[in-house]
Design a protein around this motif. Structure first.
Motif, PDB file in Angstrom:
ATOM      1  N   MET A   1       0.816  -1.198   0.000  1.00 31.49           N
ATOM      2  CA  MET A   1       0.000   0.000   0.000  1.00 31.49           C
ATOM      3  C   MET A   1       0.857   1.259   0.000  1.00 31.49           C
ATOM      4  O   MET A   1       0.460   2.254  -0.578  1.00 31.49           O
ATOM      5  CB  MET A   1      -0.945  -0.007   1.209  1.00 31.49           C
ATOM      6  CG  MET A   1      -2.089  -1.015   1.104  1.00 31.49           C
ATOM      7  SD  MET A   1      -3.087  -0.879  -0.383  1.00 31.49           S
ATOM      8  CE  MET A   1      -3.831   0.703  -0.200  1.00 31.49           C
ATOM      9  N   THR A   2       2.016   1.215   0.639  1.00 24.36           N
ATOM     10  CA  THR A   2       2.879   2.392   0.665  1.00 24.36           C
ATOM     11  C   THR A   2       3.321   2.757  -0.743  1.00 24.36           C
ATOM     12  O   THR A   2       3.408   3.939  -1.087  1.00 24.36           O
ATOM     13  CB  THR A   2       4.109   2.133   1.555  1.00 24.36           C
ATOM     14  OG1 THR A   2       3.655   1.802   2.867  1.00 24.36           O
ATOM     15  CG2 THR A   2       5.006   3.352   1.622  1.00 24.36           C
ATOM     16  N   SER A   3       3.583   1.760  -1.576  1.00 23.42           N
ATOM     17  CA  SER A   3       4.029   2.056  -2.941  1.00 23.42           C
ATOM     18  C   SER A   3       2.934   2.725  -3.752  1.00 23.42           C
ATOM     19  O   SER A   3       3.218   3.468  -4.682  1.00 23.42           O
ATOM     20  CB  SER A   3       4.472   0.771  -3.644  1.00 23.42           C
ATOM     21  OG  SER A   3       3.379  -0.113  -3.806  1.00 23.42           O
ATOM     22  N   LEU A   4       1.686   2.499  -3.396  1.00 25.95           N
ATOM     23  CA  LEU A   4       0.574   3.145  -4.094  1.00 25.95           C
ATOM     24  C   LEU A   4       0.181   4.472  -3.459  1.00 25.95           C
ATOM     25  O   LEU A   4      -0.368   5.333  -4.129  1.00 25.95           O
ATOM     26  CB  LEU A   4      -0.650   2.221  -4.113  1.00 25.95           C
ATOM     27  CG  LEU A   4      -0.532   0.973  -4.975  1.00 25.95           C
ATOM     28  CD1 LEU A   4      -1.731   0.073  -4.751  1.00 25.95           C
ATOM     29  CD2 LEU A   4      -0.392   1.337  -6.440  1.00 25.95           C
ATOM     30  N   ASN A   5       0.446   4.649  -2.188  1.00 25.64           N
ATOM     31  CA  ASN A   5      -0.008   5.837  -1.465  1.00 25.64           C
ATOM     32  C   ASN A   5       1.037   6.931  -1.311  1.00 25.64           C
ATOM     33  O   ASN A   5       0.739   7.988  -0.787  1.00 25.64           O
ATOM     34  CB  ASN A   5      -0.508   5.457  -0.068  1.00 25.64           C
ATOM     35  CG  ASN A   5      -1.850   4.775  -0.125  1.00 25.64           C
ATOM     36  OD1 ASN A   5      -2.642   5.023  -1.014  1.00 25.64           O
ATOM     37  ND2 ASN A   5      -2.094   3.884   0.825  1.00 25.64           N
ATOM     38  N   ALA A   6       2.278   6.694  -1.688  1.00 25.93           N
ATOM     39  CA  ALA A   6       3.316   7.705  -1.454  1.00 25.93           C
ATOM     40  C   ALA A   6       3.637   8.438  -2.746  1.00 25.93           C
ATOM     41  O   ALA A   6       4.003   7.796  -3.720  1.00 25.93           O
ATOM     42  CB  ALA A   6       4.570   7.054  -0.886  1.00 25.93           C
ATOM     43  N   PRO A   7       3.614   9.685  -2.823  1.00 23.70           N
ATOM     44  CA  PRO A   7       3.089  10.681  -1.886  1.00 23.70           C
ATOM     45  C   PRO A   7       1.567  10.779  -1.938  1.00 23.70           C
ATOM     46  O   PRO A   7       0.933  11.222  -0.986  1.00 23.70           O
ATOM     47  CB  PRO A   7       3.739  11.973  -2.345  1.00 23.70           C
ATOM     48  CG  PRO A   7       3.986  11.795  -3.803  1.00 23.70           C
ATOM     49  CD  PRO A   7       4.219  10.319  -3.995  1.00 23.70           C
ATOM     50  N   ALA A   8       0.947  10.372  -3.034  1.00 15.69           N
ATOM     51  CA  ALA A   8      -0.512  10.347  -3.114  1.00 15.69           C
ATOM     52  C   ALA A   8      -0.902   9.052  -3.810  1.00 15.69           C
ATOM     53  O   ALA A   8      -0.067   8.388  -4.422  1.00 15.69           O
ATOM     54  CB  ALA A   8      -1.023  11.559  -3.908  1.00 15.69           C
ATOM     55  N   PHE A   9      -2.161   8.685  -3.737  1.00 18.40           N
ATOM     56  CA  PHE A   9      -2.614   7.426  -4.317  1.00 18.40           C
ATOM     57  C   PHE A   9      -2.470   7.462  -5.841  1.00 18.40           C
ATOM     58  O   PHE A   9      -3.164   8.216  -6.517  1.00 18.40           O
ATOM     59  CB  PHE A   9      -4.068   7.135  -3.934  1.00 18.40           C
ATOM     60  CG  PHE A   9      -4.515   5.771  -4.358  1.00 18.40           C
ATOM     61  CD1 PHE A   9      -4.128   4.660  -3.637  1.00 18.40           C
ATOM     62  CD2 PHE A   9      -5.291   5.599  -5.491  1.00 18.40           C
ATOM     63  CE1 PHE A   9      -4.521   3.391  -4.022  1.00 18.40           C
ATOM     64  CE2 PHE A   9      -5.688   4.343  -5.888  1.00 18.40           C
ATOM     65  CZ  PHE A   9      -5.302   3.234  -5.153  1.00 18.40           C
ATOM     66  N   SER A  10      -1.521   6.681  -6.364  1.00 16.80           N
ATOM     67  CA  SER A  10      -1.303   6.593  -7.815  1.00 16.80           C
ATOM     68  C   SER A  10      -0.360   5.430  -8.095  1.00 16.80           C
ATOM     69  O   SER A  10       0.192   4.813  -7.186  1.00 16.80           O
ATOM     70  CB  SER A  10      -0.713   7.889  -8.364  1.00 16.80           C
ATOM     71  OG  SER A  10       0.629   8.012  -7.949  1.00 16.80           O
ATOM     72  N   ILE A  11      -0.148   5.177  -9.367  1.00 15.55           N
ATOM     73  CA  ILE A  11       0.805   4.135  -9.765  1.00 15.55           C
ATOM     74  C   ILE A  11       2.099   4.770 -10.282  1.00 15.55           C
ATOM     75  O   ILE A  11       2.880   4.127 -10.980  1.00 15.55           O
ATOM     76  CB  ILE A  11       0.199   3.196 -10.825  1.00 15.55           C
ATOM     77  CG1 ILE A  11      -0.226   3.970 -12.077  1.00 15.55           C
ATOM     78  CG2 ILE A  11      -0.951   2.388 -10.245  1.00 15.55           C
ATOM     79  CD1 ILE A  11      -0.582   3.094 -13.240  1.00 15.55           C
TER      80      ILE A  11
END
Length: 125
Positions: A1-11
């Motif tokens: 989830m951190t990889s998708l949420n940092a800095p904002a929710f994206s890929i």
């Protein structure tokens, strides 16, 4: 989830990672080595397990000891043993040269074949 949420929710993190050719090459090499090592371990492991279960009780105990024995050696000792076996002046190359099958040592260490052998001995034991 951190990889998708940092800095904002994206890929974006995945796009940045896959956007670099070196990362993609290393990723595919890792997957290739992992799959091949798994297949080799299955090919070696299942017949070994069948042989152990089908063997008479006395032989079964000997085979189990041979399977468990590598757990009693350290990783450092096993790594050094592979160097002694696969090195330019190792057991395999010396045997092949002495038998006259080759004239100069084969590159058996520090390559992908050595990686497969080391991984398989780690996972098949």
């Amino acid at each position: 989830m951190t990889s998708l949420n940092a800095p904002a929710f994206s890929i974006a993190n995945y796009q940045a990672f896959l956007g670099q050719q070196a990362n993609v090459r290393v990723l595919f090499q890792t997957i290739e080595v992992s799959v091949l090592a798994t297949v080799i371990c299955i090919i070696i492991g299942y017949p070994t397990a069948y042989l152990i279960t089908a063997a008479p009780k006395r032989l079964r105990m000997v085979l189990l000891v041979l399977v468990i024995l590598p757990y009693l050696t350290s990783l450092l000792a096993r790594s050094y043993a592979w160097i002694v076996i696969l090195g330019d002046r190792g057991l395999i190359n010396n045997l092949l040269v002495d038998l006259g099958l080759i004239s100069s040592p084969l590159p058996l260490i520090y390559n992908r074949v050595a990686v497969y052998m080391a991984w398989c001995t780690s996972c098949c034991r």
